[in-house]
Write a protein that holds these residues in place. Structure first.
Motif: not given
Lengths: 488, 312
Positions: B177-206
């Motif tokens: 029942g409320s109006w809320d605001t969200l922001i976020w950031g996300y980043a990922s990095h391919l460690l082994l491009p050939g094998n499709g292995f990535e690490v990622f992280g994200g932060v969100s605030a509400r």
């Protein structure tokens, strides 16, 4: 190909949302007649019986009861059977079903409205126990009886929904006071055991700072700011009119008021230090109208009439010509002021000799958290001070190092235990001087926190810093003094 | 082969609908019971002018009774669940900008085992969100890093006056029942491009608004960190940790007791890309640490979800 994709997608969305197009959140329990506005009833969250009543209570002798964190108790006396029910257990169960001497009763206590009321449940038919419905009206407990599944309003003392709708609950007189006072009055009574059959930590108050703050959790229908919201009052109902007696407005000694309100002659007896108030009709069944005066130091005797009979806190004549007689309790109970104002708008307020402002000063923040017997020490003197909030705040934040470095604060040791801190070598401009504290004063408590170690001293400092009102208890020249402060 | 895949697709959608059709009774809450509209690890960018649809079913069991950091025995034998059917729609205006809308339907359920009373539940439209995401850096043959930033508004279209005799408690409402605001950031990095292995992280605030009953759910911050492996047979396996901090809920400018706290979850996840344009995903969120405010709270036992996504 492209069309097939869209069709697939459309199909998903339609299938998912079609069944819900006409959905509304549904009531589980069929709607029926209520005597209270249904749109003001709130689901408290835990659900029906989510706060479990105690249906097989065990009692133990007072000497075996742990005293930790028991502030107030509710006492019941039926015949010669006397039982005490500590608030910390009631905070987590709200209802105790019990039978004494073939009288079945439900002791109901709502921690949100601070109201403790016992009902004779003999009239509830079938299964005579009462449970917590999980619903609230004006923030107040709605018990339900397990015989008919009817819902009752605790503070209206009435069935408000179900088979017994409109039926009034028959109250059993209770006495609410400090644990220390109770033990002094009824040392041989039994107290509700913590062995309730439930896995609970009764040393923890489950509502954070709710009972010490001015905030509410649920809305109420009428707000009245003449008193602090959590000021504990003894409310008396006479016909359509009610009168509220803030317990904090009584003197810290037994005070007796012979009242005539809305045609009812009754006596109300209160004591802000022992934290109780009780009231009884003054007219006996033979038509005799009694006048009462207080009796000190003879608890549970609290008053005597002009004929010389002495009466105890449950309204029984225990000596004198009327011994064996019993006064009829008024229609009354103790609750927080905000709740009384919500249920009984326009209540008259007894202000004592203190004036409305000082009723605020003496409200729940000060007088509720009495935690041990030593709170019952008769203070010889009570002084009230009004201070500038800004100055005090500045003093305590910026000048605290000055207090610590320029003043000697020595532990006052009695029988190997710290029993407060003695102030020595205070400078005239010290913040402590501004608070009216003198050299040689032994500060023993702040807002009922006993200063028994450095940690409690730190806690006390935080209270003084944060609260708009506080009490410092100290010993000066063998006299016990309470300094009551209001920051304006 | 193609027929078989279509059949599989139909079965998955059918299962979700089957779960969804259970939404026909009532609702319930705690500070974890709101619709999980925002998943910080789900912000990977889309190609230009692409649509992505994801339909998911989430089952949130909230039966753990926790006192501070300790799980304690619930002597009321309570069952508390939240179920959500969610539709997540994304459209990429360009490689850098993606619009996203999330709609939910919620069912809240509560049963007190020691009571003879029947279980109660509420259901109805839940919270919905509109957001925009900007991706200044995205994967390319020369770039192994992706970054996305976004913001959104959660708007109160949900059902927020459900009743259980009286107005249902806030956590039992399908919508906040409320109006809320969200922001976020996300980043990922391919460690082994050939094998499709990535690490990622994200932060969100509400940052939550106040509803018509003067109730405000506690603001929250969620941070996730993990890794994902995309195998050559189109199987994606991810494992990440999630930290959640939630402030006390507020009413009348004061804290609501026994709300808010800190949680750490571990989340294993598996994604099967059935075809280039669609796949299914399943994951479960398991609490490994909790430090909750107040005396006691009912909180997450697990949150399981299954979803099907589709790209156009």
């Amino acid at each position: 190909m492209f069309r097939t994709k869209y069709l697939k997608l459309l199909l998903i969305v339609m299938l998912v949302f079609l069944p819900f197009c006409d959905e509304e959140a549904v009531e589980t329990i069929p709607s029926n007649e209520w005597l209270i506005p249904k749109d003001q009833i709130r689901d408290g969250g835990p659900g029906k019986d989510g706060i479990p009543s105690i249906d097989n209570p065990k009692f133990i002798p007072i000497k075996d009861a742990p005293t930790l964190n028991i502030d107030l108790v509710i006492g019941i006396k039926i015949g010669s059977f006397v039982r005490a029910f500590p608030h910390p257990i009631l905070d987590q169960h709200e209802i105790v079903n019990h039978t004494i001497n073939s009288t079945s009763f439900a002791l109901t206590y709502c921690p949100l409205t601070g109201s403790g009321i016992a009902w004779d449940t003999s009239a509830f038919s079938l299964n005579k126990t009462v449970g917590v419905s999980g619903q609230l009206y004006n923030s107040n407990l709605i018990p339900y009886d397990r015989g008919t599944d009817s819902n009752w309003s605790q503070m209206m003392n009435m069935c408000v929904n179900g088979q017994l709708i409109g039926q009034e609950a028959k109250q059993i007189h209770v006495v609410e006071t400090t644990w220390g006072t109770w033990k002094m009055m009824y040392p041989d009574s039994l107290v509700l055991s913590r062995d309730t059959g439930f896995n609970r930590n009764y040393d923890v108050y489950p509502y954070d700072d709710y009972k010490f703050s001015d905030r509410l959790i649920f809305p109420v229908s009428n707000e009245d700011n003449r008193l602090s919201k959590k000021a504990r009052i003894h409310g008396v109902i006479v016909g359509e009119e009610t009168k509220a007696y803030p317990i904090g407005s009584f003197s810290p000694v037994i005070t007796v008021l012979n009242e005539d309100f809305n045609g009812l002659e009754f006596v109300i007896v209160g004591d802000s230090l022992k934290n109780f108030a009780v009231s009884f009709k003054r007219k006996l069944s033979d038509g005799t109208l009694l006048e009462f005066e207080p009796v000190e130091n003879e608890l549970p005797v609290i008053m005597k009439d002009k004929g010389g009979s002495k009466w105890d806190i449950f309204g029984n004549a225990v000596s004198g010509p009327r011994v064996g007689a019993k006064l009829e309790p008024t229609n009354s109970f103790i609750s927080y002021w905000f709740a009384w104002a919500a249920f009984y708008p326009g209540a008259e307020i007894y202000s004592g000799g203190l004036g409305t402002g000082l009723i605020h000063t003496l409200s729940a923040d000060f007088l509720e958290p009495i935690r041990s017997d030593s709170d019952l020490l008769p203070y010889h003197e009570i002084k009230k001070k009004e201070l500038d909030r800004f100055q005090i705040s500045e003093m305590l934040t910026q000048k605290w190092p000055e207090i610590v470095t320029n003043t000697e604060i020595a532990p006052h040791i009695v029988d190997g235990q710290i029993q407060g801190f003695e102030i020595r070598n205070r400078t005239p401009l010290s913040p402590l001087s501004r608070l009216g504290i003198l050299d040689g004063d032994i500060i023993t408590e702040v807002n009922s926190i006993k200063l028994k170690d450095v940690y409690s001293l730190f806690q006390a400092f935080q209270i003084v810093q944060k609260k708009g009102k506080f009490i410092i208890g100290l010993e000066r020249n063998r006299r016990l003094i309470r300094l009551l402060y209001t920051l304006e | 082969m193609r027929r078989q895949k279509n059949k599989f697709f139909t079965i998955v959608v059918g299962l979700i609908i089957l779960f969804g059709s259970q939404f026909n009774t009532h609702a319930q809450t705690c500070s974890c019971a709101a619709a999980p509209l925002f998943d910080p690890i789900e912000y990977s960018t889309l190609k230009d002018r692409k649509w992505r649809f994801e339909l998911s079913f989430k089952y949130h069991a909230l039966n753990d009774l926790v006192e501070g950091t300790e799980k304690v025995v619930d002597d009321t034998d309570r069952t508390r669940t939240s179920q959500f059917l969610m539709l997540d729609v994304r459209y990429s205006l360009s490689r850098n900008v993606t619009l996203r809308a999330v709609f939910s339907f919620a069912r809240q359920y509560r049963d007190v085992g020691i009571s003879s009373a029947a279980p109660v539940s509420t259901n109805g439209l839940g919270d919905s969100m509109l957001s925009i995401q900007y991706s200044p850096i995205h994967y390319s043959p020369k770039n192994l890093t992706e970054v996305a930033l976004g913001g959104g508004i959660k708007f109160p279209v949900g059902h927020n006056d459900a009743r259980i005799i009286g107005i249902a408690s806030e956590d039992m409402q399908p919508g906040s029942g409320s109006w809320d605001t969200l922001i976020w950031g996300y980043a990922s990095h391919l460690l082994l491009p050939g094998n499709g292995f990535e690490v990622f992280g994200g932060v969100s605030a509400r940052f939550n608004g106040t509803n018509s009953r003067d109730y405000r759910f506690g603001n929250e911050v969620i941070a996730s960190l993990g890794s994902r492996l995309l195998t050559k047979n189109n199987l994606g396996i991810a494992l990440y940790g999630r930290y959640r901090w939630a402030d006390y809920d507020k009413r009348f400018n004061g804290n609501v007791p026994n709300t808010g706290g800190q949680w750490i979850y571990i989340v294993p996840s598996i994604t099967i890309n059935i075809q280039r344009d669609w796949g299914i995903k399943a994951e479960v969120e398991l609490p490994v640490y909790r430090k909750l405010n107040g005396f006691r709270q009912f909180t997450t036992t697990y949150l399981a979800s299954v979803s099907v996504f589709y790209l156009i």
